[in-house]
Design a protein around this motif. Structure first.
Motif, short mmCIF file in Angstrom:
data_model
loop_
_atom_site.label_atom_id
_atom_site.label_comp_id
_atom_site.label_asym_id
_atom_site.label_seq_id
_atom_site.Cartn_x
_atom_site.Cartn_y
_atom_site.Cartn_z
N GLY A 451 0.74 -1.85 -2.38
CA GLY A 451 0.98 -1.61 -3.62
C GLY A 451 0.07 -2.13 -4.65
N ASP A 452 -0.55 -1.40 -5.74
CA ASP A 452 -1.42 -2.08 -6.66
C ASP A 452 -0.36 -2.44 -7.71
OD1 ASP A 452 -3.82 -2.25 -5.61
OD2 ASP A 452 -4.76 -0.33 -6.90
N GLY A 453 -0.83 -3.50 -8.57
CA GLY A 453 -0.20 -3.80 -9.90
C GLY A 453 -0.53 -5.14 -10.43
N LEU A 454 0.14 -5.66 -11.19
CA LEU A 454 -0.20 -6.94 -11.99
C LEU A 454 0.71 -8.04 -11.66
CD1 LEU A 454 -1.13 -5.68 -15.69
CD2 LEU A 454 -2.57 -6.06 -13.51
N ILE A 455 0.26 -9.30 -11.47
CA ILE A 455 1.36 -10.43 -11.42
C ILE A 455 2.05 -10.73 -12.55
CG2 ILE A 455 1.41 -12.80 -10.66
CD1 ILE A 455 0.57 -10.92 -8.41
N SER A 456 3.27 -10.87 -12.86
CA SER A 456 3.95 -11.01 -14.10
C SER A 456 4.49 -12.29 -14.07
CB SER A 456 4.91 -9.95 -14.30
OG SER A 456 5.74 -9.71 -13.46
N ALA A 457 4.81 -13.00 -12.91
CA ALA A 457 5.55 -14.43 -12.70
C ALA A 457 5.39 -14.78 -11.41
CB ALA A 457 6.85 -14.18 -13.23
N ILE A 458 4.87 -16.48 -11.51
CA ILE A 458 4.84 -17.06 -10.45
C ILE A 458 5.83 -18.27 -10.07
CG2 ILE A 458 2.92 -18.03 -8.83
CD1 ILE A 458 1.06 -16.80 -10.90
N PHE A 467 6.00 -8.77 -9.42
CA PHE A 467 4.86 -7.88 -9.37
C PHE A 467 5.03 -6.57 -9.86
CE2 PHE A 467 2.12 -5.26 -6.52
CZ PHE A 467 0.91 -5.70 -6.99
N LYS A 468 4.44 -6.32 -11.01
CA LYS A 468 4.56 -4.99 -11.55
C LYS A 468 3.84 -3.87 -11.04
CE LYS A 468 6.02 -6.40 -16.20
NZ LYS A 468 5.60 -6.34 -17.75
N MET A 469 4.52 -3.25 -9.89
CA MET A 469 3.77 -2.04 -9.11
C MET A 469 3.55 -0.73 -9.76
SD MET A 469 4.67 -0.93 -5.29
CE MET A 469 5.23 -2.47 -4.73
N ALA A 482 5.69 6.69 -12.50
CA ALA A 482 5.67 7.17 -13.66
C ALA A 482 5.51 5.82 -14.64
CB ALA A 482 7.01 7.86 -14.13
N GLN A 483 6.10 4.87 -14.31
CA GLN A 483 6.08 3.39 -15.27
C GLN A 483 6.01 2.36 -14.03
OE1 GLN A 483 6.00 3.10 -18.31
NE2 GLN A 483 6.28 5.36 -18.71
N PRO A 484 5.30 1.37 -14.26
CA PRO A 484 5.32 0.22 -13.61
C PRO A 484 6.63 -0.44 -13.07
CG PRO A 484 3.60 -0.29 -15.03
CD PRO A 484 4.54 1.07 -15.68
N VAL A 485 6.90 -0.66 -11.85
CA VAL A 485 8.24 -1.20 -11.29
C VAL A 485 8.13 -2.56 -11.09
CG1 VAL A 485 10.03 -0.79 -9.67
CG2 VAL A 485 9.04 1.20 -10.46
N GLY A 534 9.06 7.91 -5.22
CA GLY A 534 8.63 6.41 -4.89
C GLY A 534 9.42 5.26 -5.64
N GLU A 535 10.10 5.69 -6.86
CA GLU A 535 11.11 4.58 -7.41
C GLU A 535 12.30 4.41 -6.45
OE1 GLU A 535 8.25 6.41 -10.69
OE2 GLU A 535 9.53 7.23 -8.88
N ALA A 536 12.55 5.73 -6.10
CA ALA A 536 13.87 5.53 -5.34
C ALA A 536 13.76 4.93 -4.02
CB ALA A 536 14.27 7.21 -4.93
N ILE A 537 12.52 5.11 -3.21
CA ILE A 537 12.06 4.27 -2.22
C ILE A 537 11.84 2.68 -2.33
CG2 ILE A 537 10.41 3.87 -0.38
CD1 ILE A 537 9.26 6.68 -0.85
N ILE A 538 11.52 2.47 -3.49
CA ILE A 538 11.36 1.01 -3.96
C ILE A 538 12.70 0.31 -4.05
CG2 ILE A 538 10.84 -0.64 -5.79
CD1 ILE A 538 8.28 1.20 -6.14
N LYS A 539 13.77 1.15 -4.47
CA LYS A 539 15.18 0.64 -4.69
C LYS A 539 15.55 0.19 -3.34
CE LYS A 539 16.40 2.87 -8.91
NZ LYS A 539 17.21 4.19 -9.54
N ARG A 540 15.35 0.77 -2.08
CA ARG A 540 15.70 0.32 -0.84
C ARG A 540 14.96 -0.61 -0.21
NH1 ARG A 540 15.61 4.38 3.04
NH2 ARG A 540 14.07 5.85 2.22
N PHE A 541 13.88 -1.23 -0.79
CA PHE A 541 13.07 -2.30 -0.29
C PHE A 541 14.08 -3.72 -0.25
CE2 PHE A 541 8.68 -0.59 -1.57
CZ PHE A 541 8.75 0.64 -0.49
N PRO A 542 13.77 -4.27 0.83
CA PRO A 542 14.41 -5.91 0.78
C PRO A 542 13.79 -6.58 -0.34
CG PRO A 542 12.64 -5.72 2.51
CD PRO A 542 12.68 -4.10 1.96
N SER A 543 14.56 -7.54 -0.89
CA SER A 543 14.27 -8.27 -1.93
C SER A 543 14.50 -9.86 -1.75
CB SER A 543 14.84 -7.96 -3.28
OG SER A 543 14.45 -8.76 -4.25
#
Length: 586
Positions: A451-458, A467-469, A482-485, A534-543
């Protein structure tokens, strides 16, 4: 014509000037009555000034005619600097790139530098016997009648050249172009082959793969091999089963000869080119019709006079280059010093074909192409690397040295596509490696998520980052969001890499651009459902998401500054310029 007049004037002019000066001085000395000390000082000054003028004139002549001088030296066997006039160009970062000049030029230069290693997933049917393939970089297809040189042509009819810059494709993100397969998908005996390329001194921007490639994906290099290899990528090619390095280069091995015979039997099913796209035929059989080329046309007709099928004409031309003279000696030979350098100027090709008969791969490719085109057989010159299977220890692995940069001919067969043919006579130096092949790099595990994105908190204590993917590759399929997740990354076991160097978590900053990579089993069985977004797949990712590698990217400003500093250091102090400036001032 202007160049010829200029060179003639530069060579003849000084002779005329010297003759006039000697006549003038002879008359001056004869008529000078006082032959005392003053007279001899006058004569000495005149000769010194004339000597200085002559020296400057000689330097100017050598400078203006240096290319002709170099060609003459080469014609009589003069050796050049290693790598000079090579199809490989050394760049500022000490990597090599294939020359993309408007003409094939000079010898390849014997060099034992390892450029890259590659694993080609291609074996003979129902066996574990590797089937090596030549690697293609680009084609020379257009002949410019004004400059008499081969050129690359961006407007190829039905172009099948995939030419990405791997260094500009994000890590693990695929880039593909299905348009190059328009013809290949309709052809017989085709299948997809995977290749992995690990670059040592080959430029990061260069892409090579078997013909016809359509997919590239940059990959990581295992830590134990990062000191040796600098970058890597995966590629896919839709290759012909008739293409094989064993079918390409000329060899006396009986097994290779049998392989070639099988290939030729299949191609004898092609009687000719009736029904082939007229545009393709006109483009790839174009050849000037002046006297110089008519001589090549006459030779091709003579060599193939008893042959009717295209493949048998090709074999006849190959056999001509392998034939022997009346003394039983090879008619043609391989050399890095063929005489007049560069091809495919018509006069130089005639010099090669009818007089010298010594050359390297580019000479054989250029001559073969004109002979084939004169017979109405569509062909083009291919530039890339010859592949040699030297060892049984690491099956499917091949090592590529600088002297394996190569040029050969591809011939079009209706129903089967573009096939490799190499008419270059034996070059043992390129067949044998200058050093034992090393240990191949471990192939990285399959990345299920990138995944490509920006670090938003550490959170350095918990080793977790927000990570805003903005986009991702999941199970080899790219998803643009469509929008960073925003997702949570578990960095507990992750390797953080910045500029190809492992760095601690403290080097990660808010706003950093990064690529998160995971090989975790948690994603292995979590497969996308059909056309799931893609957004629907990310919702199923472990967190948080288990991450194995986090590649931190430099900002543009930092990169430009570093490059400028490196360039300044590389330049150093130009003492030659300082010395010449001082002399000029004095």
């Amino acid at each position: 014509q202007d160049n010829v007049v200029l060179q003639y004037g530069l060579l003849v002019g000084p002779v005329i000037i010297f003759s006039v000066y000697i006549i003038f001085m002879a008359e001056l000395i004869r008529n000078y009555k006082d032959k005392g000390q003053k007279f001899w000082w006058f004569i000495t000054r005149r000769f010194l000034l004339f000597g200085a003028f002559s020296a400057l004139l000689l330097i100017a002549i050598i400078y203006l005619t240096r290319r002709s001088i170099e060609a003459t030296i080469s014609e009589f066997g003069g050796g050049g600097q290693e790598g000079k006039n090579s199809m490989l160009k050394k760049k500022k970062d000490n990597t090599f790139d294939l020359q993309q000049y408007t003409k094939l030029r000079g010898s390849l230069g014997r060099s034992n530098e390892l450029l890259f290693a590659a694993h080609i997933e291609n074996y003979f049917p129902d066996s574990d016997v590797p089937n090596p393939l030549y690697l293609t970089a680009f084609y020379y297809s257009k002949f410019d009648t004004l400059t008499e040189t081969f050129e690359r042509d961006a407007k190829l009819p039905s172009s099948d050249l995939f030419e990405p810059d791997p260094s500009k494709v994000p890590l693990f993100f695929p880039k593909y172009d299905s348009s190059v397969l328009a013809y290949a998908l309709t052809e017989k005996l085709r299948r997809t082959v995977d290749i992995e390329v690990y670059k040592k001194q080959l430029s990061p921007t260069t892409f090579v793969a078997p013909s016809t490639s359509f997919f590239v994906q940059p990959i990581t290099i295992e830590k134990d091999f990062q000191n040796e290899f600098k970058s890597a990528y995966r590629a896919k090619s839709y290759v012909s089963e008739l293409n094989s390095a064993y079918f390409v280069y000329n060899a006396d091995d009986p097994q290779i000869t049998r392989f070639q015979a099988q290939r030729f039997e299949v191609l004898r099913k092609v009687p000719g080119y009736a029904g082939v796209d007229p545009k393709l035929m006109k483009y790839y059989t174009f050849m000037p019709s002046d006297a110089k080329f008519n001589r090549i046309r006459a030779l091709a007709t003579e060599v193939t006079q008893d042959k009717t099928l295209p493949v048998d004409k090709i074999i006849a031309i190959r056999d001509y280059f392998l034939s022997k003279d009346e003394n039983g000696e090879p008619l043609f030979s391989y050399t890095d010093n063929p005489g007049v350098p560069d091809i495919p100027d018509a006069s130089k090709l005639q010099y090669f074909l009818f007089e010298n008969r010594k050359g390297y791969c580019a000479y054989y490719a250029g001559a073969t192409l004109f002979m084939l085109r004169s017979l109405g057989i569509p062909s083009r010159i291919t530039v890339g690397f010859m592949t040699v299977d030297r060892s049984n220890k690491n099956k499917g692995w091949y090592w590529y040295y600088a002297d394996q940069a190569h040029a050969w001919v591809q011939v079009y067969f209706p129903g089967y596509g573009w096939l490799d043919f190499d008419t270059t006579v034996g070059n043992e130096d390129a067949q044998q490696s200058p050093a034992p092949d090393g240990t191949p790099p471990m192939q990285p595990p399959k990345a299920y998520l990138a995944g490509d994105g920006l670090i938003s908190a550490i959170d350095t204590a918990k080793k977790i980052a927000a990570f805003k993917m903005s986009r991702m590759v999941y199970h080899d399929k790219e998803y643009k969001l469509a929008q960073p997740v925003e997702v949570s990354l578990d960095l507990a076991v992750a390797s953080l890499v910045k500029d190809s160097v492992d760095v601690p978590l403290s080097e990660l900053h808010l706003g950093d651009s990064a690529t998160a990579v995971s090989y975790a089993e948690a994603f292995k069985n979590l497969k996308p459902n059909g056309n799931e977004a893609g957004e629907a797949i990310i919702k199923r990712f472990p967190s948080p998401e288990p991450i194995d590698e986090l590649h931190i990217k430099r900002s543009v400003q930092s990169k430009e500054h570093t490059e400028a500093v490196k360039e300044q250091k590389a330049k150093g102090t130009d003492w030659k310029l300082i010395i010449w400036s001082t002399v000029f001032s004095i």
